[in-house]
Design a protein around this motif. Structure first.
Motif, PDB file in Angstrom:
ATOM      1  N   GLU A   8      39.980 -62.252-106.732  1.00 27.68           N
ATOM      2  CA  GLU A   8      40.923 -61.286-106.150  1.00 27.68           C
ATOM      3  C   GLU A   8      42.239 -61.211-106.921  1.00 27.68           C
ATOM      4  OE1 GLU A   8      39.207 -62.109-101.635  1.00 27.68           O
ATOM      5  OE2 GLU A   8      41.151 -62.891-102.240  1.00 27.68           O
ATOM      6  N   LEU A   9      42.610 -62.310-107.555  1.00 28.82           N
ATOM      7  CA  LEU A   9      43.894 -62.348-108.238  1.00 28.82           C
ATOM      8  C   LEU A   9      43.856 -61.600-109.567  1.00 28.82           C
ATOM      9  CD1 LEU A   9      44.888 -66.097-107.713  1.00 28.82           C
ATOM     10  CD2 LEU A   9      46.042 -64.098-106.726  1.00 28.82           C
ATOM     11  N   ASP A  10      45.027 -61.182-109.982  1.00 27.67           N
ATOM     12  CA  ASP A  10      45.195 -60.559-111.295  1.00 27.67           C
ATOM     13  C   ASP A  10      45.047 -61.639-112.375  1.00 27.67           C
ATOM     14  OD1 ASP A  10      46.134 -59.546-113.649  1.00 27.67           O
ATOM     15  OD2 ASP A  10      48.065 -58.853-112.843  1.00 27.67           O
ATOM     16  N   PRO A  11      44.076 -61.496-113.271  1.00 24.15           N
ATOM     17  CA  PRO A  11      43.853 -62.546-114.269  1.00 24.15           C
ATOM     18  C   PRO A  11      44.990 -62.738-115.276  1.00 24.15           C
ATOM     19  CG  PRO A  11      42.368 -60.705-114.646  1.00 24.15           C
ATOM     20  CD  PRO A  11      43.082 -60.426-113.348  1.00 24.15           C
ATOM     21  N   THR A  12      45.978 -61.859-115.222  1.00 29.09           N
ATOM     22  CA  THR A  12      47.136 -62.085-116.103  1.00 29.09           C
ATOM     23  C   THR A  12      48.250 -62.808-115.341  1.00 29.09           C
ATOM     24  OG1 THR A  12      48.162 -59.961-115.553  1.00 29.09           O
ATOM     25  CG2 THR A  12      46.614 -59.986-117.422  1.00 29.09           C
ATOM     26  N   SER A  13      48.025 -63.101-114.054  1.00 28.75           N
ATOM     27  CA  SER A  13      49.089 -63.720-113.250  1.00 28.75           C
ATOM     28  C   SER A  13      49.097 -65.237-113.413  1.00 28.75           C
ATOM     29  CB  SER A  13      48.896 -63.378-111.766  1.00 28.75           C
ATOM     30  OG  SER A  13      47.728 -63.999-111.262  1.00 28.75           O
ATOM     31  N   GLN A  14      50.266 -65.817-113.138  1.00 33.66           N
ATOM     32  CA  GLN A  14      50.380 -67.273-113.200  1.00 33.66           C
ATOM     33  C   GLN A  14      49.531 -67.920-112.108  1.00 33.66           C
ATOM     34  OE1 GLN A  14      54.406 -68.727-113.265  1.00 33.66           O
ATOM     35  NE2 GLN A  14      53.748 -70.851-113.008  1.00 33.66           N
ATOM     36  N   ALA A  15      49.464 -67.258-110.932  1.00 37.42           N
ATOM     37  CA  ALA A  15      48.665 -67.804-109.829  1.00 37.42           C
ATOM     38  C   ALA A  15      47.198 -67.937-110.237  1.00 37.42           C
ATOM     39  CB  ALA A  15      48.787 -66.893-108.600  1.00 37.42           C
ATOM     40  N   TRP A  16      46.670 -66.919-110.910  1.00 38.23           N
ATOM     41  CA  TRP A  16      45.277 -66.966-111.376  1.00 38.23           C
ATOM     42  C   TRP A  16      45.081 -68.116-112.361  1.00 38.23           C
ATOM     43  CZ3 TRP A  16      42.645 -66.610-116.021  1.00 38.23           C
ATOM     44  CH2 TRP A  16      41.292 -66.268-115.954  1.00 38.23           C
ATOM     45  N   GLN A  17      46.050 -68.277-113.268  1.00 39.43           N
ATOM     46  CA  GLN A  17      45.940 -69.348-114.267  1.00 39.43           C
ATOM     47  C   GLN A  17      45.949 -70.726-113.608  1.00 39.43           C
ATOM     48  OE1 GLN A  17      49.161 -68.538-116.991  1.00 39.43           O
ATOM     49  NE2 GLN A  17      48.052 -66.866-117.979  1.00 39.43           N
ATOM     50  N   GLU A  18      46.814 -70.883-112.594  1.00 40.12           N
ATOM     51  CA  GLU A  18      46.898 -72.192-111.927  1.00 40.12           C
ATOM     52  C   GLU A  18      45.637 -72.492-111.131  1.00 40.12           C
ATOM     53  OE1 GLU A  18      49.087 -74.527-112.498  1.00 40.12           O
ATOM     54  OE2 GLU A  18      49.975 -73.139-113.925  1.00 40.12           O
ATOM     55  N   GLU A  19      45.101 -71.481-110.440  1.00 37.35           N
ATOM     56  CA  GLU A  19      43.853 -71.668-109.694  1.00 37.35           C
ATOM     57  C   GLU A  19      42.714 -72.025-110.650  1.00 37.35           C
ATOM     58  OE1 GLU A  19      43.065 -71.021-105.943  1.00 37.35           O
ATOM     59  OE2 GLU A  19      45.000 -71.938-106.350  1.00 37.35           O
ATOM     60  N   ARG A  20      42.668 -71.316-111.757  1.00 32.85           N
ATOM     61  CA  ARG A  20      41.627 -71.555-112.759  1.00 32.85           C
ATOM     62  C   ARG A  20      41.716 -72.986-113.290  1.00 32.85           C
ATOM     63  NH1 ARG A  20      37.051 -69.071-113.447  1.00 32.85           N
ATOM     64  NH2 ARG A  20      38.073 -67.069-113.174  1.00 32.85           N
ATOM     65  N   ARG A  21      42.951 -73.455-113.477  1.00 30.60           N
ATOM     66  CA  ARG A  21      43.181 -74.808-113.981  1.00 30.60           C
ATOM     67  C   ARG A  21      42.707 -75.871-112.983  1.00 30.60           C
ATOM     68  NH1 ARG A  21      47.293 -75.248-117.978  1.00 30.60           N
ATOM     69  NH2 ARG A  21      48.563 -73.584-117.104  1.00 30.60           N
ATOM     70  N   ARG A  22      42.852 -75.589-111.685  1.00 27.85           N
ATOM     71  CA  ARG A  22      42.539 -76.582-110.643  1.00 27.85           C
ATOM     72  C   ARG A  22      41.072 -76.571-110.219  1.00 27.85           C
ATOM     73  NH1 ARG A  22      44.887 -75.149-105.938  1.00 27.85           N
ATOM     74  NH2 ARG A  22      44.061 -77.030-105.030  1.00 27.85           N
ATOM     75  N   LEU A  23      40.331 -75.582-110.647  1.00 28.02           N
ATOM     76  CA  LEU A  23      38.951 -75.448-110.160  1.00 28.02           C
ATOM     77  C   LEU A  23      38.088 -76.680-110.460  1.00 28.02           C
ATOM     78  CD1 LEU A  23      36.727 -73.772-108.842  1.00 28.02           C
ATOM     79  CD2 LEU A  23      36.320 -72.684-111.066  1.00 28.02           C
ATOM     80  N   GLY A  24      38.228 -77.234-111.655  1.00 27.82           N
ATOM     81  CA  GLY A  24      37.414 -78.387-112.035  1.00 27.82           C
ATOM     82  C   GLY A  24      37.643 -79.575-111.120  1.00 27.82           C
TER      83      GLY A  24
END
Ligand SMILES: [Fe+2]
Length: 193
Positions: free
Chosen positions: A48-64
């Protein structure tokens, strides 16, 4: 594109373990279900998040971290369902351990030594099909120290909640010894395939 939802596995048969109380397992299972829930919500949020957003990057980082929290617990619970397994399975494991480890007991001894390294995380044993050998490692928290592309054959949770009944830390060895008494070696041997 949509990810499949993960469903918490049923571990209701994990009762009456050696040295580990039903209450202790229940608390542990509650934590496991939290990892499954957050993994699902995180995968949904990521879409749902914009893949250029910082929120998306942080979520992506925490997924593992969340995913491993879920999957490593499944490996940990699976291997103590209906133990202890057969001597044939111990023999099969011993064959895979040679020549790095002199014996099955030698391998267990090293895992137990790693399990009292100060810190929170996991002790993992992998089969490296490339080099044809078993390697034990310390995994910090859920995500730091895994060996890429290797087959996970055994895992031991050494977060404080896993041995909470045995606090203080000096009693952690007792938890480790008790956990090994519950392992179903058939499950571990099947992971060598
Ligand atoms: Fe845990």
């Amino acid at each position: 594109m949509a990810y499949k939802e993960f469903t918490p596995k049923d571990y209701s048969q994990l009762k009456g373990l050696i040295g580990i109380t039903d209450e202790q397992i229940q608390a542990h299972l509650d934590l496991y279900r939290g990892y499954v829930r957050r993994c699902n919500s995180m995968l949904k949020t990521l879409q749902e998040l914009d893949p250029t957003s910082q929120a998306w990057q942080e979520e992506r980082r925490r997924l593992g971290w969340e995913f491993n929290g879920m999957r490593l617990h499944e490996v940990y619970f699976d291997q103590i369902v209906k133990g202890p397994g057969s001597n044939d399975s111990k023999q099969k494991i011993a064959s895979a351990l040679s020549p790095v480890f002199k014996s099955f007991d030698d391998w267990v001894k090293e895992l137990k030594s790693a399990a009292v390294i100060p810190g929170i995380g996991w002790v993992a044993s992998y089969l490296d099909k490339v080099s044809g050998q078993v390697i034990n490692v310390w995994v910090n928290e859920h995500d730091q120290g895994h060996l890429a592309g290797l087959q996970l054959i055994f895992i031991l949770d050494v977060f404080e909640h896993a041995y909470g009944k045995y606090l203080p830390f000096t009693e952690r060895k007792k938890y480790v010894d008790d956990y090994f008494e519950n392992v179903n070696w058939d499950v571990v041997a099947n992971r060598l395939a």
